[in-house]
Write a protein that holds these residues in place. Structure first.
Motif, PDB file in Angstrom:
ATOM      1  N   ASP A 271      -3.003   2.126  -3.922  1.00  0.00           N
ATOM      2  CA  ASP A 271      -3.919   2.609  -3.175  1.00  0.00           C
ATOM      3  C   ASP A 271      -4.954   1.340  -2.552  1.00  0.00           C
ATOM      4  O   ASP A 271      -5.307   0.632  -3.408  1.00  0.00           O
ATOM      5  CB  ASP A 271      -4.746   3.516  -3.532  1.00  0.00           C
ATOM      6  N   GLU A 272      -5.122   1.076  -1.255  1.00  0.00           N
ATOM      7  CA  GLU A 272      -5.960   0.199  -0.744  1.00  0.00           C
ATOM      8  C   GLU A 272      -5.781  -1.125  -0.874  1.00  0.00           C
ATOM      9  O   GLU A 272      -6.534  -1.852  -1.079  1.00  0.00           O
ATOM     10  CB  GLU A 272      -7.473   0.625  -0.927  1.00  0.00           C
ATOM     11  N   LEU A 273      -4.484  -1.351  -0.852  1.00  0.00           N
ATOM     12  CA  LEU A 273      -4.082  -2.731  -0.979  1.00  0.00           C
ATOM     13  C   LEU A 273      -3.993  -3.560   0.424  1.00  0.00           C
ATOM     14  O   LEU A 273      -3.442  -3.007   1.489  1.00  0.00           O
ATOM     15  CB  LEU A 273      -2.494  -2.871  -1.443  1.00  0.00           C
ATOM     16  N   GLN A 274      -4.698  -4.649   0.338  1.00  0.00           N
ATOM     17  CA  GLN A 274      -5.161  -5.164   1.620  1.00  0.00           C
ATOM     18  C   GLN A 274      -3.973  -6.105   2.105  1.00  0.00           C
ATOM     19  O   GLN A 274      -3.847  -6.062   3.354  1.00  0.00           O
ATOM     20  CB  GLN A 274      -6.571  -6.162   1.384  1.00  0.00           C
ATOM     21  N   ASP A 275      -3.275  -6.478   1.365  1.00  0.00           N
ATOM     22  CA  ASP A 275      -2.169  -7.292   1.827  1.00  0.00           C
ATOM     23  C   ASP A 275      -0.981  -7.026   1.143  1.00  0.00           C
ATOM     24  O   ASP A 275      -0.911  -6.298   0.127  1.00  0.00           O
ATOM     25  CB  ASP A 275      -2.379  -8.870   1.244  1.00  0.00           C
TER      26      ASP A 275
ATOM     27  N   ARG B 288      -8.748  -6.985 -11.021  1.00  0.00           N
ATOM     28  CA  ARG B 288      -9.820  -5.849 -11.000  1.00  0.00           C
ATOM     29  C   ARG B 288      -9.886  -4.770 -12.070  1.00  0.00           C
ATOM     30  O   ARG B 288     -10.588  -4.201 -11.854  1.00  0.00           O
ATOM     31  CB  ARG B 288      -9.671  -5.346  -9.549  1.00  0.00           C
TER      32      ARG B 288
ATOM     33  N   ASP C  72       2.020   2.582   3.368  1.00  0.00           N
ATOM     34  CA  ASP C  72       2.983   1.722   4.121  1.00  0.00           C
ATOM     35  C   ASP C  72       4.377   2.180   3.496  1.00  0.00           C
ATOM     36  O   ASP C  72       5.347   2.471   4.149  1.00  0.00           O
ATOM     37  CB  ASP C  72       2.570   0.500   3.927  1.00  0.00           C
TER      38      ASP C  72
ATOM     39  N   ASP D 161       0.963  -1.233   0.119  1.00  0.00           N
ATOM     40  CA  ASP D 161       0.033  -0.012  -0.122  1.00  0.00           C
ATOM     41  C   ASP D 161       0.968   1.250  -0.015  1.00  0.00           C
ATOM     42  O   ASP D 161       1.998   1.143   0.700  1.00  0.00           O
ATOM     43  CB  ASP D 161      -0.809   0.104   1.395  1.00  0.00           C
TER      44      ASP D 161
END
Length: 121
Positions: free
Chosen positions: A92-96, A65, A46, A43
C-alpha cells in the motif's frame, strides 16, 4: 540492453513495460533499488488494475521503515525486449515501482556517473 538515467537524486531509473492480464503493455519508470532483494515491488492498486493474480496469503517483510505487509502477485514485465513472468510484491502507498537486485543475477548493470551512462542488460 536497456538504457536508464540518473535522476536528480542520483537514483537509477529504467523504463520497463508492465504487461496487463489482457496483454496490454504499460510503459513505466522503475527505480533500481539495491536494498530490495526481490524482482519487482508495485503498489497494490496498480497490480490490481493490471489484472495480476494475487496469492491468497499476504506476507510480512522487514523494510527500511519497519515491518510491512505485502501481497504477492503473478506479474509479467517487458525488459530488454523480453517478457518475464515474475513474483511481484504489492504494498500500500508505494511511491515508486521498484526493480530489485534479483535482476542483477541475470542482467549486467553498468552505472557510469561521470560518463552519464546507465545500462541494464
Amino acid at each position: 540492453m536497456i538504457y536508464g538515467e540518473f535522476n536528480t537524486q542520483g537514483e537509477l531509473i529504467f523504463e520497463i513495460g508492465l504487461i496487463a492480464a489482457d496483454g496490454d503493455i504499460i510503459p513505466v519508470q522503475a527505480l533500481l533499488d539495491t536494498g530490495f532483494t526481490g524482482w519487482l515491488a508495485i503498489d497494490n492498486q496498480d497490480a490490481l488494475s493490471l489484472g495480476w493474480l494475487v496469492d491468497i496469503n499476504p506476507s510480512r517483510m522487514q523494510t527500511a521503515r519497519g515491518e510491512a505487509r505485502f501481497n504477492l502477485y503473478q506479474g509479467s514485465v517487458l525488459l530488454d525486449e523480453q517478457e518475464f513472468a515474475i513474483p511481484a510484491l504489492g504494498g500500500d502507498e508505494l511511491q515508486d515501482i521498484l526493480l530489485g537486485v534479483r535482476w542483477l543475477q541475470t542482467k549486467r548493470l553498468v552505472a557510469d556517473f561521470p560518463g552519464g551512462v546507465l545500462t541494464l542488460g
